[in-house]
Enzyme design. Structure first.
Site, short mmCIF file in Angstrom:
data_model
loop_
_atom_site.label_atom_id
_atom_site.label_comp_id
_atom_site.label_asym_id
_atom_site.label_seq_id
_atom_site.Cartn_x
_atom_site.Cartn_y
_atom_site.Cartn_z
N GLY A 145 -21.32 -67.47 -64.09
CA GLY A 145 -20.23 -66.70 -63.51
C GLY A 145 -20.73 -65.45 -62.82
CB CYS A 146 -19.37 -63.49 -59.99
SG CYS A 146 -17.65 -63.33 -60.51
CE1 TYR A 147 -16.22 -58.32 -62.89
CE2 TYR A 147 -14.98 -60.36 -63.15
CZ TYR A 147 -15.05 -59.04 -62.72
OH TYR A 147 -13.95 -58.44 -62.13
#
Length: 340
Positions: A145-147
């Site tokens: 995921g990006c986070y």
């Protein structure tokens, strides 16, 4: 020799960013650009930057099976079905959703449903800076995921210096991270000039961060994670806080980060006290980060920035694909952002 690839979910922001990157890739050709609900529609009608005379394809599994690699830029539901089918057919696949990032047990906890293919959960986790050898040999790769990517790049190298149970991650993302769907919270008049928190305390990326830290030998226990929405189109910043073990110094923290990324093409460690700027990585696959230690509290603050559509999604997916297809890892990618 040019390899043929496909994008499923090409009408989303992540899929469109993949198509943009592939347009300049010297060794990959986007043979299939599939979008279920928009099949037959001109790509440029949705994404005017992709002005070539091309239309979205239908999602046809038989056609996808003929490709060298497939990117799945779809929600976890379609990815579960397509990812498993492509894996069983021996087609290299990079999935950008959360379908295959965690164990079946963790998936059920955070997604509220049983995993239909526990034998594929988790797939190889696609964070190349820490497990590129596994990515090279993988058939199915789960893009982080990006986070999570942004937080892990700052935390993993120093995890052995931290006290378990003390990690807090504050994340802030541009609106493209929420996808293209029309939502009231993303209305321009609501977002402009405002910042809002969402998803706490049960955001799915919380479990992914915990699991990934443990995967890399740093079981730091439960973490606290709160995401926020920024009034910008793209870009992501995480600020992570944790208590240091007794005797750990600021120099120890800086040395650990510099040593971890000394030969990495996409991660740049800034001098302590110089904080990274989101704008510096926009449009790139780069990550910039820095850390400072507060001797008064014995805590470290790590700030990391990425482009949520770059290193946080499509850029990292292409980085993984390069490795899986035997190409130079940085082919078609840059760590240099568009500035100003």
């Amino acid at each position: 020799m040019t390899a043929t690839v496909g994008i499923v979910g090409a009408s989303g922001y992540g899929g469109a960013e993949l198509l943009r990157l592939l347009d300049g890739h010297p060794a990959l050709h986007a043979e299939v650009v599939a979008a279920h609900s928009q099949a037959g529609a001109p790509v440029a009608a949705t994404f005017p930057n992709l002005a070539a005379d091309r239309r979205f394809d239908a999602v046809e599994l038989d056609r996808l099976r003929t490709l060298d690699l497939v990117f799945l830029s779809t929600p976890h539901g379609p990815s579960l079905e397509l990812g498993a089918a492509l894996h069983d057919a021996g087609v290299r696949t990079v999935d950008l959703s959360g379908a295959f990032r965690s164990s079946a047990e963790d998936f059920a906890t955070w997604y509220g449903e049983p995993h239909p293919r526990p034998d594929l959960a988790p797939a190889v986790y696609g964070l190349p800076e820490f497990n590129r050898k596994q990515v090279v040999d993988a058939t199915l790769v789960a893009n982080p995921g990006c986070y999570v990517t942004t937080a892990l790049l700052g935390l993993v190298p120093i995890a052995g210096l931290l006290q378990p149970g003390t990690v807090v991650v504050d994340g802030k993302s541009g609106t493209s991270g929420a996808g293209r769907a029309a939502k009231d919270a993303l209305h321009a008049t609501h977002v402009a000039g405002s910042v809002t928190a969402y998803g706490a305390p049960g955001h799915r990326h919380t479990g992914e961060i915990e699991t990934a830290l443990a995967r890399y030998g740093a079981d730091l226990g439960a973490i606290s994670f709160t995401p926020h929405l920024l009034p910008i189109a793209r870009g992501l910043l995480t600020t992570s806080y944790a208590s240091l073990d007794d005797g750990v110094t600021a120099a120890d923290v800086q040395d650990a980060l510099v040593d971890a990324y000394r030969n990495e093409p996409f991660v740049h460690v800034l001098p302590a006290g110089t904080f990274p700027v989101v704008k510096s990585v926009t449009g790139s696959n780069g990550c910039q980060l820095s850390a400072v230690v507060d001797p008064r509290t014995g805590r470290v603050t790590v700030v990391s920035v990425t482009d949520n559509l770059g290193k946080g999604a499509a850029g990292q997916a292409l980085q993984n694909a390069n490795l899986m297809l035997g190409l130079e890892e940085a082919t078609g990618l840059t760590a240099v952002g568009v500035y100003p």
